[in-house]
Design an enzyme around this catalytic site. Sequence first.
Site, PDB file in Angstrom:
ATOM      1  CG  ASP A  42      -4.310   7.594  -1.375  1.00 21.75           C
ATOM      2  OD1 ASP A  42      -2.605   7.894  -0.408  1.00 21.75           O
ATOM      3  OD2 ASP A  42      -3.322   7.991  -2.757  1.00 21.75           O
ATOM      4  CG  ASP A  86       2.696   6.482  -3.642  1.00 24.25           C
ATOM      5  OD1 ASP A  86       2.393   5.515  -3.734  1.00 24.25           O
ATOM      6  OD2 ASP A  86       2.290   7.821  -3.895  1.00 24.25           O
TER       7      ASP A  86
END
Length: 697
Positions: A441, A501
């Site tokens: 990430d 997301d």
Amino acid sequence: MRLDGEALTLVFALEAGGTADLVYLGARLPEGEDLAALVAATARGRHESQPDVPPVPGLLPERKLGWSGTPAIQLRRGGETIETDFRLRDWQAAPDNLELTFGDAALAISLSLGWRIAAAGVIEAYAVLVNHDEPDLELKRLAAPALPVPCRFADLTTFSGRWAGEMREHRRPLAPDGFARTSARGKPGFGGGNWLILHDRESEGVLAAHLAFSGDCDTRIECDNEGSADGRAVLQMAAAQPHVETGFPAGSVAATPRAVFALAANRSTLAQRLHAYLRAEVLPGRKDWGPRKVHLNSWEALGFDLSEPALIRLADDAAALGIERFVLDDGWFGGRRDDTSSLGDWVVSPDVFPNGLGPLIDHVHARGMNFGLWVEPEMVSPDSDLYRAHPDWCLHFEGRDRPTMRGQLALDLSRAEVREYLIERLDALLRENAIAYLKWDHNRDLFPTAGKALWQSLGFNHVLDRLRAAHPHVEIESCASGGGRIDFGVLSRVHRVWPSDNNDAIERLRIMRAWSQFMPLEVLGSHVGPSPNPITGRRLDMDFRAKVALFGHMGVEADPARMSDAERECLAAHIALYKAWRGVLHEGTLWRLAHPDPNVSGMMVTHGHKALAVAAQTAFSPVFDAAPVRLAGLEPEARYRVTLPEPWPGKARRYLANADQWREGLTLSGTTLMTQGLALPLTHPETAWLIALEKLS
């Protein structure tokens, strides 16, 4: 000079001691085409308001001779701009590639421009600048070879977005204002400025452009409507930061990222060309990938509320659904009990895992799954052992504030000791634990960059390359709060990207359609999220969420224990469908399905004698009987057995005529399926149907 691909030709006009231009980019020309006549047919006479020798920006735009656009190369010495005058010295050609060498008589520097026709007819172009013996130079800009845009491409589609709302399309006329966008977040970002599609108004023809770079990009199309020789727009793409930010001394070499161009008759064909190119030349070891395993990610189920018993229970529930990979997300390391601490301390937390990760991994393996782990290596928390030991390792200006984002700072990857620390810690994790997958990430924008934005991207590449070399069997996903770092550069190093997301299935239909324009379904993570959705708050039926997630690299980001028995049964059935069809979805040819209702979205994949399509209605239809769904990519004369794989969507199944025949299969020609289509119940919001085809003859 011409370069030929299977379906296209590039024709270059090369003048020794002068300029180089791309005068033809289009369908493959016949052998023996008179190139001199072609060049003559594209030339224009000078008009009254031009220089006596009208400038030709060509492949290397410069300000000389009066061109008013941005130069491809910008050099400075002692604070003063150097006006360059590059002339073509030599060229080397092969059937599918061309290298041009330029020099400036007043400077001891040389420039090479490379053009190559790669797999599926995709075009790659790059530039290399060498300082042979020129003192005190600063390199402020170096663009990949410019693309003179053929005049038939009069419209432009760009992409904008934000967190959880990536890749929104915008189409506009190209002239007179052109286009310019520069990112400044240290990564391509959610705005999509690094993806362009140009359109031929007279046909469905399209031309895509992209810079394969994971850092900041400067993309611009400039329309010189008066001064240049022919009025064509010029497309330039460059890394936004200087290639040598501390100067460009004698002996230095600077190279651009690859500019990638693809020409196609329509947007489906464009996607197919780019997918074939990625599979053949970019994705690491793509031919050796096995089936894309179904994921369960722990985040939406548990968040930071981690414990070994809770994770073992979640793993059991995942296995019962048919999950094949269990991914432990944030919260497993250091003192990380919320998002305010411990980034950088990549040591398994003894509070959560007193016996390390081993017992959980062993349990996951015993249930027939492999194990994945979340990391965010490029970041550091101010409340961390790493920061307390090395406060100078973050990006900062000495003596000034260190502003945080999401409670974290960015590590300075220009420093060798920082890169070596990350390699050592991640290597230890992978050697000490049976980890098959890393979710990598990158949740923070890079500020202040302290003049090191380029080195951040190069440092990321270095760390990733070292780890992949040491652990070639570990799959890696690129995530940056969703789609903040997705490009062909990072795809040469990873096996998967996280498009957003936002798992809301209605949003994902649009997001996946946009991303799949440029990359194949097998690299696009597509998860079934919870209902209500944690980002949009929308409640969606499990059948709809699961059918949407099927078209990608399928996963689950929800807690099965919070689902009803019926929801778990529905989800398990779709996971089984995904396993049955992923060979088609991840190796086949993608087609974008059109429909007169803008709220109906569809895509279809053909592979060998099989095909699978999805048609989804997102809003209440203005008509009760929605127009038939017309398929694509079939052989007109062939006959196909058509079924609607179950489970079928909720209320909509009541309106399906001839249900038994649909279960047994209808035999229809490719012509019928592509011309008339299939009348499916698509009146109600959040309704999706799968369509399966098997070629019979």
